[in-house]
Design a protein around this motif. Structure first.
Motif, mmCIF file in Angstrom:
data_model
loop_
_atom_site.group_PDB
_atom_site.id
_atom_site.type_symbol
_atom_site.label_atom_id
_atom_site.label_comp_id
_atom_site.label_asym_id
_atom_site.label_seq_id
_atom_site.Cartn_x
_atom_site.Cartn_y
_atom_site.Cartn_z
ATOM 1 N N ILE A 187 36.970 32.059 43.388
ATOM 2 C CA ILE A 187 38.350 32.147 43.661
ATOM 3 C C ILE A 187 39.066 31.523 42.557
ATOM 4 C CG2 ILE A 187 40.421 31.584 45.218
ATOM 5 C CD1 ILE A 187 38.108 31.283 47.689
ATOM 6 N N LEU A 188 39.647 32.293 41.647
ATOM 7 C CA LEU A 188 40.111 31.992 40.496
ATOM 8 C C LEU A 188 41.605 31.382 40.603
ATOM 9 C CD1 LEU A 188 39.054 35.014 38.234
ATOM 10 C CD2 LEU A 188 37.932 32.827 38.540
ATOM 11 N N ASN A 189 42.007 31.710 41.600
ATOM 12 C CA ASN A 189 43.547 31.409 41.986
ATOM 13 C C ASN A 189 43.765 31.847 43.372
ATOM 14 O OD1 ASN A 189 44.990 33.979 41.543
ATOM 15 N ND2 ASN A 189 44.995 33.340 39.198
ATOM 16 N N PRO A 190 44.923 31.581 44.084
ATOM 17 C CA PRO A 190 45.618 32.050 45.377
ATOM 18 C C PRO A 190 45.324 33.626 45.282
ATOM 19 C CG PRO A 190 46.541 30.152 45.024
ATOM 20 C CD PRO A 190 45.934 30.312 43.690
ATOM 21 N N ASN A 191 45.585 34.277 44.198
ATOM 22 C CA ASN A 191 45.806 35.640 44.322
ATOM 23 C C ASN A 191 44.642 36.387 43.474
ATOM 24 O OD1 ASN A 191 48.159 35.509 45.442
ATOM 25 N ND2 ASN A 191 49.340 35.225 43.451
ATOM 26 N N THR A 192 43.387 35.819 42.876
ATOM 27 C CA THR A 192 42.684 36.547 42.371
ATOM 28 C C THR A 192 41.188 35.962 42.413
ATOM 29 O OG1 THR A 192 43.926 36.431 40.421
ATOM 30 C CG2 THR A 192 41.855 36.691 39.806
ATOM 31 N N VAL A 193 40.196 36.738 42.850
ATOM 32 C CA VAL A 193 38.796 36.720 43.415
ATOM 33 C C VAL A 193 38.037 37.478 42.299
ATOM 34 C CG1 VAL A 193 37.048 36.712 45.004
ATOM 35 C CG2 VAL A 193 39.518 36.270 45.554
ATOM 36 N N ASN A 194 36.954 36.968 42.112
ATOM 37 C CA ASN A 194 35.694 37.563 41.209
ATOM 38 C C ASN A 194 34.361 37.650 41.832
ATOM 39 O OD1 ASN A 194 35.064 39.218 38.763
ATOM 40 N ND2 ASN A 194 33.409 37.792 38.841
ATOM 41 N N GLU A 195 33.723 38.672 42.402
ATOM 42 C CA GLU A 195 32.472 38.499 42.829
ATOM 43 C C GLU A 195 31.461 39.084 42.108
ATOM 44 O OE1 GLU A 195 30.502 40.156 46.960
ATOM 45 O OE2 GLU A 195 31.833 41.361 45.780
ATOM 46 N N VAL A 196 30.388 38.597 41.813
ATOM 47 C CA VAL A 196 29.101 39.007 40.938
ATOM 48 C C VAL A 196 28.029 38.883 41.920
ATOM 49 C CG1 VAL A 196 28.626 36.977 39.610
ATOM 50 C CG2 VAL A 196 28.098 39.078 38.739
ATOM 51 N N ARG A 197 27.133 39.981 41.825
ATOM 52 C CA ARG A 197 25.748 40.136 42.593
ATOM 53 C C ARG A 197 24.779 40.602 41.533
ATOM 54 N NH1 ARG A 197 28.794 42.670 46.707
ATOM 55 N NH2 ARG A 197 27.494 44.498 46.386
ATOM 56 N N PHE A 198 23.552 39.943 41.720
ATOM 57 C CA PHE A 198 22.364 40.269 41.125
ATOM 58 C C PHE A 198 21.305 40.557 42.354
ATOM 59 C CE2 PHE A 198 24.281 37.421 38.221
ATOM 60 C CZ PHE A 198 24.347 38.243 36.948
ATOM 61 N N VAL B 54 23.074 45.012 39.035
ATOM 62 C CA VAL B 54 24.160 44.035 38.788
ATOM 63 C C VAL B 54 25.462 44.578 39.009
ATOM 64 C CG1 VAL B 54 25.434 42.646 37.047
ATOM 65 C CG2 VAL B 54 22.682 42.922 36.741
ATOM 66 N N ILE B 55 26.335 44.035 39.932
ATOM 67 C CA ILE B 55 27.556 44.429 40.333
ATOM 68 C C ILE B 55 28.616 43.377 40.340
ATOM 69 C CG2 ILE B 55 28.838 45.348 42.382
ATOM 70 C CD1 ILE B 55 26.334 46.204 43.813
ATOM 71 N N ASP B 56 29.858 43.931 39.684
ATOM 72 C CA ASP B 56 31.038 42.910 39.592
ATOM 73 C C ASP B 56 32.113 43.555 40.051
ATOM 74 O OD1 ASP B 56 31.372 40.259 38.096
ATOM 75 O OD2 ASP B 56 33.330 41.785 37.785
ATOM 76 N N ASN B 57 32.875 43.063 40.885
ATOM 77 C CA ASN B 57 34.228 43.309 41.558
ATOM 78 C C ASN B 57 35.342 42.371 41.462
ATOM 79 O OD1 ASN B 57 32.868 45.583 42.971
ATOM 80 N ND2 ASN B 57 32.064 44.068 44.301
ATOM 81 N N PHE B 58 36.262 42.586 40.727
ATOM 82 C CA PHE B 58 37.346 41.777 40.473
ATOM 83 C C PHE B 58 38.748 42.207 41.382
ATOM 84 C CE2 PHE B 58 41.192 40.899 38.230
ATOM 85 C CZ PHE B 58 41.119 39.454 37.787
ATOM 86 N N SER B 59 39.307 41.133 41.988
ATOM 87 C CA SER B 59 40.422 41.563 42.908
ATOM 88 C C SER B 59 41.649 40.758 42.456
ATOM 89 C CB SER B 59 40.091 41.677 44.398
ATOM 90 O OG SER B 59 38.927 42.120 44.606
ATOM 91 N N LYS B 60 42.801 41.362 42.417
ATOM 92 C CA LYS B 60 44.067 40.612 42.189
ATOM 93 C C LYS B 60 45.334 41.120 43.103
ATOM 94 C CE LYS B 60 46.786 38.630 38.508
ATOM 95 N NZ LYS B 60 46.627 37.363 38.769
ATOM 96 N N VAL B 61 45.775 40.299 43.620
ATOM 97 C CA VAL B 61 47.172 40.696 44.326
ATOM 98 C C VAL B 61 48.419 40.533 43.586
ATOM 99 C CG1 VAL B 61 48.531 40.176 46.547
ATOM 100 C CG2 VAL B 61 45.904 40.226 46.597
ATOM 101 N N VAL B 62 49.067 41.593 43.393
ATOM 102 C CA VAL B 62 50.384 41.524 42.561
ATOM 103 C C VAL B 62 51.602 42.130 43.448
ATOM 104 C CG1 VAL B 62 51.480 42.154 40.524
ATOM 105 C CG2 VAL B 62 49.290 41.585 40.439
ATOM 106 N N GLY B 63 52.275 41.233 43.900
ATOM 107 C CA GLY B 63 53.401 41.846 45.088
ATOM 108 C C GLY B 63 52.729 42.683 46.040
ATOM 109 N N LYS B 64 53.031 44.014 46.465
ATOM 110 C CA LYS B 64 52.672 44.793 47.257
ATOM 111 C C LYS B 64 51.420 45.657 46.885
ATOM 112 C CE LYS B 64 57.049 45.918 49.405
ATOM 113 N NZ LYS B 64 58.110 46.738 49.880
#
Length: 331
Positions: free
Chosen positions: A15-26, A99-109
């Motif tokens: 959890i990088l900040n309240p609006n940003t999450v990064n998930e990595v899997r091996f 190897v999988i990486d998912n990056f999520s970020k909430v920006v307004g709507k």
């Protein structure tokens, strides 16, 4: 068929900040099976009456896999019966590294998501087929298949070398998508994925394809039209890798009763009805079946069928027809 599957996974969600999450899997997955492993009929072939091929008896049988030495498969065409070892024992041992990486970020709507998927797949085949030979009795000598068997006079004999294949492929996937909450009762999702699925290749290039009228430069004595990896215009994967597989997709979710108003009254109250629609273009990964069908083909293996009737106990000695070959086909 005895099989075993094993899987191990290591993952980290940050959890990088309240609006940003990064998930990595091996991930590592292994699947192995051994099909038609014999549970009887094993032993030295001479104990069952066969003549073992050697310098003194070059026309006897030499098992191509000592692990499954024993009674060759014997079938009766008229009776529809058979006995002996299985005609084939197949071992397949697969490894998948991912190897999988998912990056999520909430920006307004908007909820933006980007990611990638990389896979390296191994399919290792160890196939034993008619290692001790295979005999069929159809009554060609006496008119009765079982009588021919008692005489040791088969109508057909074949023997095959070990069939080995070590297939490999790589897969790459990249995507980006946006989930846009237009209003409290309407959400739109849209995105684009790019996929690269490499056709399987063999680590030792023991595969071939057909191009009419072309003579191979890798194996110049092969039949015209049979070409191999390394021949002009023939990649290691036989078929070219396609890099233009773009997969757009879109989805809509509408809940007309989400708010208290005319829509809620029309559709039976808040949250009781939802309408969804979606579509997209999707691609599947290439499978290894095409290489499996090529395993053991010449010049990487030999599937020998005797052109003339032979003797059961000494299957490289001809009963009738052509002269005996010079030595065993599987020295």
């Amino acid at each position: 068929t005895l099989s075993r599957a094993q899987q191990a996974q290591l993952s980290n969600t940050a959890i990088l900040n309240p609006n940003t999450v990064n998930e990595v899997r091996f991930n590592y997955t292994r699947f192995a099976f051994l099909k038609n492993k014999p549970v009887g009929g094993l032993g030295k072939i001479e104990d069952f009456g066969y003549i073992r091929g050697d310098s003194a008896n070059p026309l006897g049988v030499i098992p191509t896999n000592s692990a499954y030495e024993g009674v060759a498969p014997i079938s009766f065409g008229q009776m529809g019966a058979n006995f002996g070892l299985p005609d084939g024992t197949t071992g397949q041992y697969n490894n998948t590294f991912q190897v999988i990486d998912n990056f999520s970020k909430v920006v307004g709507k908007h909820t933006l998501k980007f990611g990638g998927d990389i896979r390296y797949i191994q399919v290792n085949e160890r196939n034993t087929y008619t290692s001790n030979g295979w005999f069929e009795f159809d009554g060609g000598e006496t008119g009765n298949d079982f009588a021919d068997y008692l005489l040791g006079a088969p109508d057909l004999f074949n023997q095959t070398s070990p069939q080995l294949l070590d297939s490999r492929t790589k897969y790459y996937g990249l995507y980006g998508q946006d989930t846009y909450r237009v209003t409290s009762d309407l959400t739109v999702n849209y995105g684009l994925r790019c996929e690269v699925s490499q056709p399987f290749y063999d680590t030792k290039d023991r595969i071939q394809t057909f191009v009419p009228g072309v003579q191979s430069k890798i194996y110049p004595d092969s039949p015209t039209g049979f070409v191999f990896p390394g021949d002009p215009g023939v990649p290691r994967t036989l078929a070219p890798t396609q890099y233009n597989r773009f997969a757009p997709r879109v989805g809509i979710a509408y809940s007309p009763g989400a708010t208290d108003g005319w829509a809620a009254k029309l559709f039976g109250g808040p949250g009781k009805t939802s309408i969804t629609a979606g579509g997209g273009i999707y691609y599947t990964a290439i499978e290894d079946l095409t290489l499996f069908n090529e395993v053991g083909d010449a010049p990487f293996g030999l599937f020998w069928v005797s052109p003339s009737p032979v003797y059961l106990e000494q299957p490289y000695k001809r009963r009738v027809g052509q002269a005996d070959p010079v030595g065993n086909r599987f020295p």
